[in-house]
Design a protein around this motif. Structure first.
Motif, PDB file in Angstrom:
ATOM      1  N   GLY A 186      -0.060   5.364  11.046  1.00 55.52           N
ATOM      2  CA  GLY A 186       0.013   4.277  10.091  1.00 55.52           C
ATOM      3  C   GLY A 186      -1.003   3.207  10.458  1.00 55.52           C
ATOM      4  O   GLY A 186      -2.161   3.502  10.769  1.00 55.52           O
ATOM      5  N   PRO A 187      -0.581   1.925  10.486  1.00 56.03           N
ATOM      6  CA  PRO A 187      -1.533   0.868  10.842  1.00 56.03           C
ATOM      7  C   PRO A 187      -1.674   0.675  12.344  1.00 56.03           C
ATOM      8  O   PRO A 187      -2.442  -0.173  12.785  1.00 56.03           O
ATOM      9  N   ARG A 188      -0.968   1.460  13.152  1.00 56.99           N
ATOM     10  CA  ARG A 188      -0.925   1.241  14.602  1.00 56.99           C
ATOM     11  C   ARG A 188      -1.866   2.205  15.316  1.00 56.99           C
ATOM     12  O   ARG A 188      -1.680   3.418  15.265  1.00 56.99           O
ATOM     13  N   LEU A 212       0.811  -1.218   0.000  1.00 57.72           N
ATOM     14  CA  LEU A 212       0.000   0.000   0.000  1.00 57.72           C
ATOM     15  C   LEU A 212       0.842   1.265   0.000  1.00 57.72           C
ATOM     16  O   LEU A 212       0.408   2.303  -0.509  1.00 57.72           O
ATOM     17  N   THR A 213       2.036   1.186   0.588  1.00 60.23           N
ATOM     18  CA  THR A 213       2.810   2.416   0.824  1.00 60.23           C
ATOM     19  C   THR A 213       4.077   2.512  -0.013  1.00 60.23           C
ATOM     20  O   THR A 213       4.887   3.409   0.203  1.00 60.23           O
ATOM     21  N   ARG A 214       4.293   1.626  -0.954  1.00 58.37           N
ATOM     22  CA  ARG A 214       5.470   1.674  -1.814  1.00 58.37           C
ATOM     23  C   ARG A 214       5.049   1.691  -3.273  1.00 58.37           C
ATOM     24  O   ARG A 214       3.921   1.360  -3.617  1.00 58.37           O
ATOM     25  N   GLY A 247      -4.651   4.182  -4.147  1.00 54.04           N
ATOM     26  CA  GLY A 247      -3.413   3.524  -4.544  1.00 54.04           C
ATOM     27  C   GLY A 247      -2.346   4.503  -5.007  1.00 54.04           C
ATOM     28  O   GLY A 247      -1.151   4.295  -4.782  1.00 54.04           O
ATOM     29  N   ARG A 248      -2.780   5.585  -5.626  1.00 56.10           N
ATOM     30  CA  ARG A 248      -1.827   6.580  -6.138  1.00 56.10           C
ATOM     31  C   ARG A 248      -1.253   7.441  -5.028  1.00 56.10           C
ATOM     32  O   ARG A 248      -0.068   7.811  -5.060  1.00 56.10           O
ATOM     33  N   LEU A 249      -2.056   7.770  -4.011  1.00 55.32           N
ATOM     34  CA  LEU A 249      -1.624   8.741  -3.001  1.00 55.32           C
ATOM     35  C   LEU A 249      -1.016   8.127  -1.748  1.00 55.32           C
ATOM     36  O   LEU A 249      -0.225   8.781  -1.062  1.00 55.32           O
ATOM     37  N   LEU A 250      -1.373   6.896  -1.399  1.00 58.20           N
ATOM     38  CA  LEU A 250      -0.889   6.329  -0.141  1.00 58.20           C
ATOM     39  C   LEU A 250       0.638   6.296  -0.029  1.00 58.20           C
ATOM     40  O   LEU A 250       1.174   6.568   1.054  1.00 58.20           O
ATOM     41  N   PRO A 251       1.381   5.960  -1.093  1.00 63.71           N
ATOM     42  CA  PRO A 251       2.847   5.999  -0.939  1.00 63.71           C
ATOM     43  C   PRO A 251       3.368   7.382  -0.561  1.00 63.71           C
ATOM     44  O   PRO A 251       4.333   7.498   0.203  1.00 63.71           O
ATOM     45  N   ASP A 252       2.734   8.442  -1.078  1.00 61.12           N
ATOM     46  CA  ASP A 252       3.170   9.799  -0.725  1.00 61.12           C
ATOM     47  C   ASP A 252       2.776  10.176   0.693  1.00 61.12           C
ATOM     48  O   ASP A 252       3.468  10.958   1.364  1.00 61.12           O
ATOM     49  N   GLY A 311       4.282   6.517   2.992  1.00 62.64           N
ATOM     50  CA  GLY A 311       5.547   5.887   2.660  1.00 62.64           C
ATOM     51  C   GLY A 311       6.697   6.390   3.517  1.00 62.64           C
ATOM     52  O   GLY A 311       6.544   7.323   4.327  1.00 62.64           O
ATOM     53  N   PRO A 312       7.884   5.816   3.352  1.00 61.28           N
ATOM     54  CA  PRO A 312       9.032   6.185   4.208  1.00 61.28           C
ATOM     55  C   PRO A 312       9.463   7.632   4.054  1.00 61.28           C
ATOM     56  O   PRO A 312      10.067   8.197   4.976  1.00 61.28           O
ATOM     57  N   ALA A 313       9.179   8.252   2.897  1.00 60.93           N
ATOM     58  CA  ALA A 313       9.586   9.646   2.694  1.00 60.93           C
ATOM     59  C   ALA A 313       8.469  10.636   3.001  1.00 60.93           C
ATOM     60  O   ALA A 313       8.638  11.840   2.816  1.00 60.93           O
ATOM     61  N   ALA A 314       7.319  10.131   3.480  1.00 56.70           N
ATOM     62  CA  ALA A 314       6.168  11.011   3.724  1.00 56.70           C
ATOM     63  C   ALA A 314       6.421  11.914   4.925  1.00 56.70           C
ATOM     64  O   ALA A 314       6.947  11.485   5.955  1.00 56.70           O
TER      65      ALA A 314
END
Length: 413
Positions: A333-335, A52-54, A268-273, A276-279
Motif C-alpha cells: 500500500g502506501p507503506r 483512492l481505494t474506496r 481511479g477505476r481499478l485502485l479500489p479493486d 481496497g479492503p476486499a482486495a
C-alpha cells in the motif's frame, strides 16, 4: 572559480539550513499550532488514501475531509510554508548559478566518433508525434543517417535486425522506453553502438543518460560527433529492460483495457479493486537479503541500477547506469517495506505474473529471474553533451558539488 559563483554556493548551502531553523523555531514557539498542523497532515494522508481505494459515498466523504484538513494546514502553516518554499527557491536558483551547466558523461577533448552506416528507427506515434514535430527524419537525413519509419503492423525488432544485416554500425531509436529496450537488445546482441533519441512521452532512459529531453534533434549528434560509454541493462527471464520492471498494482493497471487512452480514469477505476479492503494480495513471494521471506506486497519494482529516491525535485532518477546492480523497492500500500540492491533477484508465484516492463504490459511465467547485465550496451552520446538547464537539487552529489565550489574548487571532482 569566480567570486560570484562561490558566494552563490554559500547562499545555496545556507538556504536549507535556514529552512530547518525556521521549522524548529515554529515548533518551539507555537507548539500547540505545530501539533495541530502535524495532525492535519496525518488526516490528509489517510483521507487521500481512502479516496483512492474506496468507492461511492465513502470516497467523496474522504475527498471532503482531505480538502478541509488541507485548508487547515494552509491556515496554520502559511507563514512557515512560504518560508520553506522561499528557501528552496533560493537554494535552486543560487545553486544553479553556482554549479553552472556542467558537461556530463563526456568531454570535448574526447576524440569524436562518426557512424559509418548509422540507422535511425522512428516510431511516429510515440510522444504524440514528437518526432514529426521536431522534424527528426529530415534532420537525420541531413546528417547522412538512414531513416526507417515504423508503419502500422511493423515488427520493430525485425527492422532493427535487418538494419544490422544491412551493415549498420550504429543503431538509433526515436521512441518511448519500451521501444528503446527492443532496439537496445538488438544492439547488445550484435555488439553495435546504440543511440537513444528522446521522442517518447517520458523518456526516462534518455534523462538518466544525461540527454536533454527537450532537444530531440540534438541527440542525433551522437551519430556524427559522439563518444561511447558502456551502460548496464536489466534482464527478466528473456526480456531486456533499460529502466525497470514493475510487479503488482502498476502492472495490473498497465495491462488493463483503456489504460493508454485514459490513464487517470483507469487508475481511479481499478485502485479500489487492487488496494481496497476486499482486495486479494498479489501472489508474489521473494527473499530479502537478510533471509526473510515476503509475500503479498502491492508493489515490487526492479530497476536497471538503483534510483535515487532522496532527490528533492526529481525523486527517482538514477545517478549512474554502470554499477552492475539492480535496484529493488517494495511496498505494501502506501507503506515502504524494503529497498536494497543486488546483482540478481528472484520472484516466485503460483501463476503467470503481470509485469510492466519499461511501461509495456507483459505476462511472464514464474519464477521471474532478474539479473543485471554489466556494461552490456555500447551507448553513443553527443561529445559535447550538456544536461538540461535546471536548478540544484537536495542530493548528496549536488551538496558536495556546492561545497567544492564554495571552497574554490571545480564543481565536478
Amino acid at each position: 572559480m569566480s567570486t560570484g559563483r562561490r558566494v552563490a554556493a554559500v547562499v545555496a548551502l545556507a538556504a536549507p539550513l535556514l529552512a530547518v531553523c525556521a521549522g524548529l523555531e515554529q515548533a518551539v514557539r507555537h507548539f500547540g499550532t505545530f501539533v495541530t498542523f502535524v495532525l492535519a497532515v496525518a488526516v490528509v494522508t489517510a483521507a487521500v488514501w481512502y479516496a483512492l481505494t474506496r468507492r461511492g459515498p465513502l470516497r467523496w466523504l474522504a475527498v471532503l475531509v482531505a480538502t478541509g484538513a488541507a485548508l487547515l494546514m494552509i491556515l496554520l502553516g502559511l507563514s512557515l510554508f512560504v518560508t520553506q518554499v522561499a528557501s528552496l527557491v533560493v537554494f535552486a536558483v543560487a545553486g544553479k548559478y553556482a554549479l553552472g551547466r556542467q558537461r556530463v558523461l563526456v568531454a570535448a577533448d574526447h576524440p569524436p566518433q562518426r557512424a559509418r552506416h548509422g540507422v535511425l528507427l522512428i516510431n511516429p506515434r510515440s510522444g504524440d508525434g514528437a518526432a514529426e514535430r521536431a522534424g527528426l527524419a529530415a534532420a537525420a537525413a541531413e546528417r547522412g543517417i538512414e531513416v526507417v519509419t515504423l508503419r502500422p503492423g511493423d515488427d520493430l525488432a525485425a527492422l532493427a535486425e535487418q538494419a544490422v544485416r544491412d551493415g549498420a554500425d550504429v543503431l538509433g531509436m526515436a521512441g518511448g522506453d519500451g521501444s528503446q529496450a527492443l532496439v537496445a537488445t538488438t544492439a547488445m546482441r550484435h555488439g553495435v553502438a546504440f543511440v537513444c533519441v528522446p521522442a517518447g512521452t517520458r523518456n526516462h532512459f534518455a534523462l538518466d543518460l544525461g540527454l536533454n529531453r527537450a532537444d530531440v534533434t540534438g541527440a542525433l549528434d551522437a551519430f556524427t560527433d559522439g563518444v561511447e560509454r558502456l551502460v548496464d541493462l536489466g534482464l527478466v527471464n528473456d526480456h531486456v529492460f533499460v529502466n525497470n520492471a514493475s510487479l503488482g498494482v502498476y502492472a495490473e493497471v498497465v495491462r488493463s483495457k483503456g489504460y493508454r487512452r485514459a490513464k487517470l480514469q483507469t487508475w481511479g477505476r481499478l485502485l479500489p479493486d487492487l488496494l481496497g479492503p476486499a482486495a486479494a494480495p498479489p501472489d508474489l513471494a521473494f527473499d530479502s537479503p537478510d533471509g526473510r521471506t515476503f509475500s503479498g506486497l502491492s508493489l515490487v519494482l526492479v530497476s536497471n541500477n538503483p534510483y535515487d529516491l532522496s532527490r528533492a525535485g526529481r525523486a527517482g532518477g538514477r545517478p549512474r547506469l554502470d554499477t552492475g546492480r539492480l535496484g529493488i523497492v517494495t511496498a505494501q500500500g502506501p507503506r515502504p517495506v524494503g529497498e536494497w540492491t543486488a546483482a540478481e533477484f528472484e520472484v516466485r508465484s503460483g501463476a503467470d505474473v503481470p509485469v510492466g516492463l519499461d511501461g509495456e504490459a507483459l505476462l511472464l511465467s514464474p519464477p521471474l529471474r532478474f539479473i543485471s547485465l554489466p556494461g552490456a550496451l555500447r551507448v553513443r552520446v553527443p561529445r559535447n553533451l550538456m544536461p538540461p538547464d535546471r536548478g540544484a537539487a537536495l542530493t548528496r552529489s549536488d551538496l558536495n558539488a556546492l561545497v567544492r565550489v564554495a571552497s574554490g574548487q571545480p564543481a565536478v571532482a
